[in-house]
Design a protein around this motif. Structure first.
Motif, short mmCIF file in Angstrom:
data_model
loop_
_atom_site.label_atom_id
_atom_site.label_comp_id
_atom_site.label_asym_id
_atom_site.label_seq_id
_atom_site.Cartn_x
_atom_site.Cartn_y
_atom_site.Cartn_z
N UNK A 36 0.81 -1.22 0.00
CA UNK A 36 0.00 0.00 0.00
C UNK A 36 0.84 1.27 0.00
N UNK A 37 2.16 1.13 -0.05
CA UNK A 37 3.00 2.32 -0.12
C UNK A 37 3.32 2.86 1.26
N UNK A 38 4.34 3.73 1.30
CA UNK A 38 4.82 4.21 2.59
C UNK A 38 4.38 5.62 2.90
N UNK A 39 3.20 6.04 2.42
CA UNK A 39 2.73 7.37 2.79
C UNK A 39 2.44 7.38 4.29
N UNK A 40 2.43 8.57 4.88
CA UNK A 40 2.23 8.64 6.32
C UNK A 40 0.85 8.11 6.70
N UNK A 41 -0.17 8.43 5.86
CA UNK A 41 -1.51 7.91 6.13
C UNK A 41 -1.50 6.39 6.15
N UNK A 42 -0.86 5.80 5.14
CA UNK A 42 -0.83 4.33 5.08
C UNK A 42 -0.12 3.76 6.31
N UNK A 43 0.99 4.40 6.70
CA UNK A 43 1.73 3.90 7.87
C UNK A 43 0.88 3.95 9.13
N UNK A 44 0.17 5.08 9.32
CA UNK A 44 -0.67 5.22 10.51
C UNK A 44 -1.72 4.11 10.55
N UNK A 45 -2.39 3.89 9.40
CA UNK A 45 -3.46 2.90 9.38
C UNK A 45 -2.90 1.48 9.58
N UNK A 46 -1.81 1.17 8.87
CA UNK A 46 -1.25 -0.18 8.96
C UNK A 46 -0.77 -0.47 10.38
N UNK A 47 0.00 0.46 10.96
CA UNK A 47 0.49 0.23 12.32
C UNK A 47 -0.66 0.24 13.32
N UNK A 48 -1.68 1.07 13.05
CA UNK A 48 -2.85 1.10 13.93
C UNK A 48 -3.57 -0.23 13.98
N UNK A 49 -3.61 -0.93 12.84
CA UNK A 49 -4.31 -2.21 12.80
C UNK A 49 -3.43 -3.36 13.30
#
Lengths: 303, 305
Positions: free
Chosen positions: A160-173
């Protein structure tokens, strides 16, 4: 008689009055060195992140190929024009570290908030309802624990790429299980407390009991977990960015900066040392704050 | 005891099944695995061709049953990148990761338990505060950074130790310290708090009152009971190390399954990635199951609860 009672309480009120729980906590907090230092450093970093454009001496993206790899002010040939030196592309290192605080803090707060929503909800549901519902929650926790978090995070970020939004969601889950476990056991402990039974007797709905009666009473423990998860999220973001799968260049992220400095490890070690120290100090401050909050809100559990 | 093991076994089987489904479908979440494999500028026909060749055009559950069936017979498919069987790729590299994990856990457990016992016996002393500070350090230090600092100090400045590769045991010293130090804090904290609880117990006072040597009381009477939770921590940590060594393996160029997983993730080599994720998860499930059984055997209160 009533008047007499009042008179007695009034006259002794000044010296006899018990401090409110809040006052006790405030006094403990003001005497807790770790909490004060950790809290002050986190606050400072938040200010730095928010005010980054105002306090950074240079544009963190601006390259100056005539001023590459300048040492920090204490090194050979360093000057106050670039207090922490410059990187391989001549970008001002202090400005990049200042802007890097934004990535770490956004990911830290964002990810621990999302995982908090997931974990606390599951913990409340499992702890309150018990039985099969609880069994299902524990099964989800077991599945989550068995999966290798970093490898799963790497796979998801690669997709899903390393954008900050993606990182927040991935790490959040990915990091909700500790919230769920702690909330669940705290809920189990107070599920049969008298104030909960009283609310039930008044005919309050289950949702109201869970949100209005139980949640406020487990919140202290949740806050301690939140600091821990925030620290972990910051470390994982830095690690992913270090491996090249997190925050993408040219965004200044501390983990990415360590990775970019790796080619110069032998003769420009400050490129690695400075951003790494920034991660280390921020994570340590958050951990100290979390330990302090635990000591202040539940000193009986300290040892 | 039999009933306890049976119940835990059923849970483990269900968790394993779920984990294998997740590990299998993880890289397929993006939906266009075939597209990724065919390359960015592939024509739709080429993408369809790739999808057909790897069976990606079949329904997901058919693919899963097919893969799981093969996996049960030891066939994990072939790497899309090297065309070697995945089981061989993993077999070649698991040794390095296992060595690193065993060294690191020994490092963490020995230092953590020693510090924990010392800190509890001398609670609130300088030793106690020093041990706590070390634990706080270990929790906060980013391990990729710690590894690089060790490389600068011991590999470059002092030139005492090799900084990459896995040929000799010396190669494992810096990676072991890096990884071991970051998983040490829980051992120290758990031992310390366990010892503090136990040292206040009546039977310890009795043992002391009998005039036993402090040494005997601490190691024979107190530590035996305080160490119980450490058994579970050993299992959990070992499981974590198998999947969590990827960063340290990458810093020190150790050719283990962590590095293999990372390289395979980058090149979308999904048969390798799903096999490693499922393998590491199964190892974790097996280890924690074992730890639960050992704990129940050591402490009857657990199996009767």
């Amino acid at each position: 008689m009533v008047a007499l009672d009042n008179a007695v309480t009034d006259s002794t009120a000044e010296e006899m009055r018990w401090p409110s729980p809040f006052a006790v906590m405030r006094r403990r907090a003001l005497h807790h060195r770790g909490l004060l230092i950790g809290g002050a450093w986190l606050l400072l970093m938040i200010l730095v992140a928010v005010l980054a454009p105002l306090i950074a001496p240079h544009d963190p993206y601006e390259q100056d190929l005539t001023a590459r790899l300048i040492e920090p002010v204490w090194g050979m040939g360093g000057s106050w024009a670039h207090p922490l030196g410059t990187d391989a592309l001549g970008r001002d290192y202090l400005s990049r570290i200042i802007f890097g605080a934004r990535v770490s803090l956004i990911v830290g707060f964002g990810a621990s908030f999302i995982s908090g929503l997931i974990g606390v909800s599951l913990g409340l549901i499992g702890g309150y309802f018990g039985g099969r519902t609880d069994g299902f929650v524990m099964y989800l926790v077991n599945v989550k624990l068995a999966l290798p978090g970093i490898l799963v995070a790497l796979s998801l970020v690669a997709m899903f790429g390393g954008s900050i939004t993606a990182l927040v969601i991935i790490l959040g889950f990915l990091f909700w299980e500790r919230y769920a476990v702690v909330t669940r056991s705290a809920t189990q402990q107070i599920r049969r407390a008298e104030f909960v039974l009283a609310a039930q007797a008044c005919g309050a709905s289950r949702l109201r009991i869970i949100v209005g009666e139980i949640l406020p009473n487990v919140l202290n423990q949740v806050i301690v977990v939140a600091t821990l998860e925030m620290a972990i999220a910051i470390l994982v973001e830095a690690a992913l960015s270090f491996l090249g799968l997190g925050t993408q260049p040219p965004t200044p992220s501390w983990g990415l900066m360590v990775s970019e400095g790796r080619n110069f490890i032998f003769y420009k070690p400050y490129l690695i040392e400075l951003p790494g120290a920034a991660i280390f100090l921020l994570v340590m401050a958050i951990n100290m704050l979390g330990d302090g909050v635990r000591d202040v809100t539940a000193p009986e559990g300290r040892n | 005891m039999g009933q306890f093991i049976f119940r835990r076994l059923i849970i483990a089987v269900f968790v394993s099944l779920t984990v294998s489904v997740i590990g299998f479908s993880l890289l397929r979440l993006s939906g266009d695995l075939a597209h990724q494999l065919a390359g960015d500028d592939a024509r739709p026909a080429q993408v369809a061709d790739v999808a057909h060749r790897y069976g990606l055009d079949r329904p997901l559950y058919v693919q899963y049953v097919d893969w799981a069936g093969n996996a049960l017979t030891g066939n994990l498919g072939r790497s899309l990148f090297t065309n070697e069987p995945v089981s061989e790729l993993i077999g070649e590299r698991i040794g390095v990761t296992l060595k690193l994990a065993i060294f690191s856990i020994l490092f963490a457990a020995i230092i953590g338990v020693t510090l924990g016992v010392t800190a509890a016996v001398r609670a609130n002393s300088a030793i106690d505060r020093g041990a706590l500070a070390l634990a706080v350090f270990g929790q906060a230090i980013p391990n990729f950074w710690f590894g690089l600092i060790l490389i600068v100090v011991f590999g470059v400045t002092l030139q005492w130790l090799p900084i990459s590769g896995s040929d000799s045991l010396l190669n494992f010293v810096l990676p072991t310290v890096t990884l071991g130090f970051t998983v040490m804090p829980p051992f120290m904290r758990l031992t310390r708090s366990g010892m503090l609880d136990v040292l206040n117990a009546d039977y310890i006072r009795t043992a002391r009152a009998k005039g036993l040597l402090p040494h005997t009381v601490i190691f024979k009477h107190a530590l035996r009971n305080a160490i119980l939770p450490v058994v579970s921590l050993l299992a959990v940590t070992f499981g974590f190390l198998l999947g969590g060594s990827v960063i340290v393996e990458s810093v020190f160029a150790l050719n283990g399954i962590g590095l293999l997983a990372f390289q395979s993730i980058v090149r979308a080599d999904f048969p390798v990635v799903q096999a490693i994720i499922v393998f590491v998860s199964f190892a974790y499930i097996g280890l924690t199951l074992l730890a639960d059984i050992v704990n129940a055997w050591l402490d009857p209160r657990i199996r009767l609860a």
